[in-house]
Design a protein around this motif. Structure first.
Motif, PDB file in Angstrom:
ATOM      1  N   PRO A   1      21.232  16.085   1.715  1.00 51.70           N
ATOM      2  CA  PRO A   1      21.001  15.190   2.853  1.00 51.70           C
ATOM      3  C   PRO A   1      21.816  13.901   2.745  1.00 51.70           C
ATOM      4  O   PRO A   1      22.260  13.511   1.664  1.00 51.70           O
ATOM      5  N   ALA A   2      21.987  13.263   3.873  1.00 48.40           N
ATOM      6  CA  ALA A   2      22.684  11.974   3.916  1.00 48.40           C
ATOM      7  C   ALA A   2      21.761  10.883   3.382  1.00 48.40           C
ATOM      8  O   ALA A   2      20.536  10.994   3.443  1.00 48.40           O
ATOM      9  N   ARG A   3      22.381   9.828   2.862  1.00 46.83           N
ATOM     10  CA  ARG A   3      21.603   8.664   2.435  1.00 46.83           C
ATOM     11  C   ARG A   3      22.455   7.412   2.579  1.00 46.83           C
ATOM     12  O   ARG A   3      23.689   7.463   2.548  1.00 46.83           O
TER      13      ARG A   3
ATOM     14  N   VAL B   1      28.385  10.339   8.163  1.00 46.61           N
ATOM     15  CA  VAL B   1      29.275   9.735   7.170  1.00 46.61           C
ATOM     16  C   VAL B   1      30.572   9.297   7.837  1.00 46.61           C
ATOM     17  O   VAL B   1      31.049   8.173   7.624  1.00 46.61           O
ATOM     18  N   HIS B   2      31.123  10.149   8.687  1.00 51.40           N
ATOM     19  CA  HIS B   2      32.383   9.847   9.364  1.00 51.40           C
ATOM     20  C   HIS B   2      32.203   8.860  10.515  1.00 51.40           C
ATOM     21  O   HIS B   2      33.130   8.119  10.842  1.00 51.40           O
TER      22      HIS B   2
ATOM     23  N   LEU C   1      26.658  11.817   1.509  1.00 49.40           N
ATOM     24  CA  LEU C   1      25.787  12.945   1.238  1.00 49.40           C
ATOM     25  C   LEU C   1      25.334  12.846  -0.210  1.00 49.40           C
ATOM     26  O   LEU C   1      26.145  12.605  -1.113  1.00 49.40           O
ATOM     27  N   ASP C   2      24.036  12.986  -0.424  1.00 49.82           N
ATOM     28  CA  ASP C   2      23.450  12.839  -1.751  1.00 49.82           C
ATOM     29  C   ASP C   2      23.620  14.137  -2.533  1.00 49.82           C
ATOM     30  O   ASP C   2      22.870  15.091  -2.344  1.00 49.82           O
TER      31      ASP C   2
ATOM     32  N   ASP D   1      15.551  11.684   7.693  1.00 49.59           N
ATOM     33  CA  ASP D   1      14.536  12.708   7.435  1.00 49.59           C
ATOM     34  C   ASP D   1      15.225  13.809   6.642  1.00 49.59           C
ATOM     35  O   ASP D   1      15.942  14.643   7.196  1.00 49.59           O
ATOM     36  N   GLU D   2      15.028  13.794   5.342  1.00 53.85           N
ATOM     37  CA  GLU D   2      15.732  14.717   4.448  1.00 53.85           C
ATOM     38  C   GLU D   2      15.405  16.181   4.731  1.00 53.85           C
ATOM     39  O   GLU D   2      16.209  17.058   4.442  1.00 53.85           O
ATOM     40  N   ASN D   3      14.241  16.454   5.286  1.00 50.01           N
ATOM     41  CA  ASN D   3      13.864  17.836   5.584  1.00 50.01           C
ATOM     42  C   ASN D   3      14.554  18.372   6.828  1.00 50.01           C
ATOM     43  O   ASN D   3      14.618  19.574   7.025  1.00 50.01           O
TER      44      ASN D   3
END
Length: 68
Positions: A40-42, A18-19, A28-29, A7-9
């Motif tokens: 945000p993460a992707r 990520v870790h 992270l984008d 959920d990017e928001n």
């Protein structure tokens, strides 16, 4: 095949997911900023996701949903 939805928001770009990812397929984008001003993460390699839920467990904002 498993995948994640971010959920990017809600994501604040803390990088904990990520870790936590054992396959190192979340990033992270840097091309996107959400409404709060965070990157945000992707999922960068969706075909490699094993659905382990490590990312979702580590997310302090519950921004990640894992679909198996």
């Amino acid at each position: 095949m498993a995948t994640i939805h971010v959920d990017e928001n809600v994501c604040k770009g803390c990088g904990m997911c990520v870790h936590a990812c054992p396959k190192q397929i979340i990033a992270l984008d840097k091309e996107v900023l959400n409404a709060k001003g965070y990157h945000p993460a992707r999922l960068v390699k969706p075909e490699e996701c094993i659905g382990c839920c490590s990312c979702a467990i580590m997310c302090p904002d519950t921004a990640i949903t894992v679909e198996r």
